[in-house]
Motif scaffolding. Sequence first.
Motif, short mmCIF file in Angstrom:
data_model
loop_
_atom_site.label_atom_id
_atom_site.label_comp_id
_atom_site.label_asym_id
_atom_site.label_seq_id
_atom_site.Cartn_x
_atom_site.Cartn_y
_atom_site.Cartn_z
N ILE A 1 -22.49 6.41 -8.63
CA ILE A 1 -22.31 7.72 -7.61
C ILE A 1 -21.27 8.47 -8.31
CG2 ILE A 1 -21.89 8.55 -5.39
CD1 ILE A 1 -22.73 5.97 -4.19
N GLU B 1 -29.67 10.14 -3.94
CA GLU B 1 -29.35 11.43 -3.68
C GLU B 1 -28.61 12.12 -4.74
OE1 GLU B 1 -26.86 11.68 0.09
OE2 GLU B 1 -26.01 13.34 -0.78
N THR C 1 -39.09 9.13 1.57
CA THR C 1 -38.27 8.92 2.63
C THR C 1 -37.67 10.13 3.15
OG1 THR C 1 -36.60 8.42 1.24
CG2 THR C 1 -37.46 6.56 2.32
N ARG D 1 -29.06 4.72 -0.97
CA ARG D 1 -29.63 6.26 -0.73
C ARG D 1 -28.76 7.17 -1.39
NH1 ARG D 1 -27.43 7.93 4.85
NH2 ARG D 1 -27.31 9.84 4.00
N TYR D 2 -27.39 6.80 -1.64
CA TYR D 2 -26.64 7.71 -2.15
C TYR D 2 -26.58 7.94 -3.59
CZ TYR D 2 -24.35 7.42 2.53
OH TYR D 2 -23.98 7.25 3.89
N GLN E 1 -20.87 2.40 -6.30
CA GLN E 1 -20.03 3.31 -6.33
C GLN E 1 -19.52 3.99 -7.47
OE1 GLN E 1 -18.58 4.49 -3.59
NE2 GLN E 1 -16.92 5.86 -4.50
N ARG F 1 -2.00 7.40 5.88
CA ARG F 1 -0.46 7.49 5.95
C ARG F 1 0.21 8.73 6.27
NH1 ARG F 1 1.96 7.18 0.37
NH2 ARG F 1 -0.03 7.86 -0.44
N ILE G 1 -18.81 22.67 1.00
CA ILE G 1 -20.05 23.11 0.77
C ILE G 1 -20.71 23.68 1.98
CG2 ILE G 1 -20.65 21.70 -1.38
CD1 ILE G 1 -23.03 20.28 0.41
N LEU H 1 -25.64 15.26 10.15
CA LEU H 1 -26.37 15.73 8.92
C LEU H 1 -27.04 14.49 7.98
CD1 LEU H 1 -24.39 19.00 8.15
CD2 LEU H 1 -26.11 18.93 9.73
N ASP H 2 -26.27 13.54 8.25
CA ASP H 2 -26.40 12.46 7.33
C ASP H 2 -26.88 11.15 7.76
OD1 ASP H 2 -25.90 11.77 4.80
OD2 ASP H 2 -23.76 10.91 4.96
N GLU H 3 -28.03 11.27 8.66
CA GLU H 3 -28.45 9.99 9.13
C GLU H 3 -30.12 10.55 9.63
OE1 GLU H 3 -27.26 7.02 11.46
OE2 GLU H 3 -25.00 7.49 11.28
N GLU H 4 -30.93 9.14 9.20
CA GLU H 4 -32.23 9.43 9.61
C GLU H 4 -32.24 9.53 11.22
OE1 GLU H 4 -35.19 7.08 7.57
OE2 GLU H 4 -33.91 7.04 5.90
N PHE I 1 -16.96 11.54 -2.87
CA PHE I 1 -17.73 12.33 -3.56
C PHE I 1 -18.72 13.32 -2.85
CE2 PHE I 1 -20.16 8.62 -2.23
CZ PHE I 1 -21.44 8.99 -1.91
N ARG I 2 -18.71 13.34 -1.64
CA ARG I 2 -19.17 14.20 -0.59
C ARG I 2 -18.17 15.61 -0.42
NH1 ARG I 2 -23.31 12.50 3.02
NH2 ARG I 2 -24.88 12.30 1.33
N TRP J 1 0.79 -1.21 0.03
CA TRP J 1 0.06 -0.08 -0.09
C TRP J 1 0.82 1.22 0.04
CZ3 TRP J 1 -4.09 -2.29 3.54
CH2 TRP J 1 -5.49 -2.63 2.77
N GLU K 1 -26.98 20.23 0.18
CA GLU K 1 -26.13 20.33 -1.30
C GLU K 1 -27.27 20.68 -2.22
OE1 GLU K 1 -24.93 16.38 -1.23
OE2 GLU K 1 -23.36 16.89 -2.84
N ASN L 1 -21.86 12.18 -10.02
CA ASN L 1 -20.96 13.40 -9.46
C ASN L 1 -20.16 13.82 -10.55
OD1 ASN L 1 -19.99 14.94 -7.18
ND2 ASN L 1 -17.93 13.52 -7.31
N GLY M 1 1.03 3.94 -2.98
CA GLY M 1 0.67 5.19 -2.81
C GLY M 1 1.60 6.50 -3.07
N ARG N 1 -15.08 6.24 1.03
CA ARG N 1 -15.84 6.38 -0.43
C ARG N 1 -17.03 7.52 -0.36
NH1 ARG N 1 -17.59 0.33 -2.30
NH2 ARG N 1 -15.79 -0.36 -3.20
N LEU O 1 -32.56 13.94 3.88
CA LEU O 1 -31.57 14.26 4.93
C LEU O 1 -31.12 15.80 4.89
CD1 LEU O 1 -29.64 11.02 4.95
CD2 LEU O 1 -31.72 11.65 6.55
N TYR O 2 -30.54 16.29 6.08
CA TYR O 2 -30.08 17.59 6.26
C TYR O 2 -28.80 17.74 5.26
CZ TYR O 2 -29.93 22.06 8.46
OH TYR O 2 -29.98 23.41 8.69
N TRP O 3 -28.20 16.85 5.12
CA TRP O 3 -26.90 16.83 4.17
C TRP O 3 -27.39 17.28 2.82
CZ3 TRP O 3 -21.81 17.25 4.87
CH2 TRP O 3 -20.91 17.35 3.52
#
Lengths: 372, 477
Positions: free
Chosen positions: A143, A174, A197, A170-171, A140, B419, B53, B193-196, B48-49, A39, A206, A147, A43, B44, A200-202
């Motif tokens: 998403i 979103e 559903t 959910r992502y 992934q 790292r 913001i 902010l990210d959970e129900e 993308f988050r 790794w 966004e 994005n 890297g 992950r 969410l606040y996030w």
Amino acid sequence: MDKIFNDYFQWPVFIKLAAAVSVIAVIGGGLVYLFILLWRRKGYINDRKKARLLPEMRELIVKHVILAKGDVPLEAVTFPLDDFRKLGIRKADVRRFFVEELMEYRRNFSGRPRQLLTRLYTDLGLHHITEKNLTCKRTQGIISALNELISMGVPVNEDKVLPLLDHENRYVREGARCYFVKLSEDRPFFFLEKISTPLLYWEQIEMFRIITQRKDVEIPDFSRWISSEYHPSVISFCLKLAVYYQQFETGPAMMKLLDTENEKLRARLINALGKLMVEKAESRLVAMYCDQPWSCKQEILKALGRIGSGNSLVFLRDKFETEQEIPLVKHAAKSIVNHRALSENLLREMQAGAVGLKHTVLQHAANPLIKY
Amino acid sequence: MEESIWYYTIRFYEGAIFIYCITIFSLYAVLTILSARNIRKNIRLNSFRKREILVESPLTPGISVIAPAYNEAATIIDNVRSLLTLNYPRFEVIIVNDGSTDDTLKKLISEFRLTEIDFAYDSRLPSKPVKRFFKSTDKAYKKLLVIDKENGKSKADAVNAGINAAAFPYFLNTDVDCILDNDALLFLIQPFLDEEKRVIAAGAPLRIANSCEVDAGMLTRVRPPRALLPRFQEMEYVRSFIMGKMGWSAINAVPNVSGGLGLFDKEIAVQAGGYDSRSFAEDMDILVRMGKYMCETKEDYAIRYIPQTLCWTEAPHTLKVFTRQRVRWGRGLVQLFAVHRNVLFNPKYKKLGLVIFPYNFFFELLAPVVEIVGILLYIYFIVMGMVNWPFAIILLIFVYTYSILISSIAVLWDQYTFRHYKSWKEVLGMCSMAFFEPFLYHPLILFSSIKGYLNHLLGRKHKWGNMQRRGFKRQAA
């Protein structure tokens, strides 16, 4: 060796187990150190590659996009695509570095360079892989694709994104919502109809950012979604947007919902009414105060201060004098102070009569050094 | 007959210990897998988050950063400056001067142009009397509020005073001498902010800053500690945070959020009664009470950990200070079980009563006792010539190799994620700790825990000593 094996089978079970686990632990330990080595090596190589490629990428982007002459119409601009391809953008990792760079530049620029960056992205055909990824099996991958399209401002056939609004992940859902808000030409707010559903606040943060940055769509009347048939999180989100766009016409819809049993939503409605300075709501807020829980009482006191019509000064003074909880007393005092010229005399009178804690609260509320 | 009872008792204990050992090792294995999945998920998500913001958004919730200070005159100015420059759009910094006897307050007043103000202080949570409040007349320091209070002889008392004065719905509990990552608040607010579910607390790994380079309260180069004792602690922190807490977070069973860095939902903390200044494990105690409150009010909740290291702290570098700290932790654990005994195995408290408390009871509280009894028994067997040496060696190798494996995996996860260490030498230095820890460091922990338990049972008075700080290595100009 045979003797060890023969002995092993003679041992008690727990000794056999201990010996077996020890062997696994030794082998596992060796593998762990091998992975650390690999790794770090990976890297290191990645960092070196990036350090070598980035200056070249930046030089090309700056030369042909950022510093490009503005006298040529956007459609007529051509890029030396071969120079960009020579960077090796067909390789997955180089493509990733390059697209990340483009997205970063796009975030930091507006106007023509921003449009040119999108053009460069599509001219190089980088969006083809992204579009393909929208239907891949790995969430992934979907998403990342969404994005990338959002960040690069590249719309695709909406039918490809539509099913993603109901995706199990959910992502992904979103990302698809953000895609519609950001890139859909005719139905950017379509997603609000489909939410069952919690938003969410996030997500709200966004999407709020994307909506408020979009200048090319007509902002709808949000009172349409301030209705009990929508999910409370949708209502809450629309309240924020209504306040941001100063949609005074949403006041009646908000007042209609004030009887909701959802305490959090009620508090948000009161907050929005205050921020929109809906004077018509004042008497209703005063009338409902006594039956409200603590959070709504606090919002009512704040809202009356924001509306600042002067009609509620007697009520606020009464709450300042009779409430037992300091935060409520503080909010009543702050709201009186917020009335500015209208409450000057009252404030002077109250300050002259107040002693002890009440005096401290008044001093606190009037002190410009204390913001909250 | 008597001999046979003794024989069977010993055989039973041997068997029980083995099962105990296998259970705890299996749990570590499960935690290893859970933490790996959780770390991967977080990485992950962060790919993308864009947390930036939050910086631009008017919807970002406010945070009150609460940092108690007791006799911190030497470093207070740099540390407060560092807190004031955190990257977050809506926050205040509340420094609670907990009755310092040096010139901590004087320095704050003169450096930040503070003036005494009338402040409507709401003493909902118990703390020693607050004497004065200060705000700066300089707009550059408008986020700063300084509270001057009587010394409460505990951090809990000072934090309670800070919470009482806090304006925002979330508060960050930290130490004034901790070095925070500039984006610490942006990272820590994300789980909320990210959970129900309602997230009531979130934490992030702490690391040892003893050999790191620091410039004006900002970390400029991360290094593992050079001295042996802090380096062992670094290894322990990596294992505990990167593997333990991240694993527990995956199943929403985080036992505690470190006192050095934790973001809390103020409303729930207040409803739960705030920090208990009599507790020796106040960080675990408040989380238990917050969890109990949520279960009693039948509200679903979560406590989360994120893998990013956001806080560097100076670890005890002398045996005396180190054992004093660990004795206090040991004592705090017994005290916690004594105070909240109704939680253990109580289905009313869901995971808190059926997972977190039982795990901590059997594998944290009882572990040192089981170990000490085991050692004494071992000595007895040796003296009586009852030891089957080949088997005994196999068992020792089993425990030793497995503990090395677990520590090594923790380092691996750490390397996989961030790292932090630049050179190979530094990584190897850390890895080598796993080999020596069972002989050199673990006995210290064992001794301190047992001493803490005894102190609690015998009702001995605890002496609160101030950790003498050496300060951090400054970057050459």
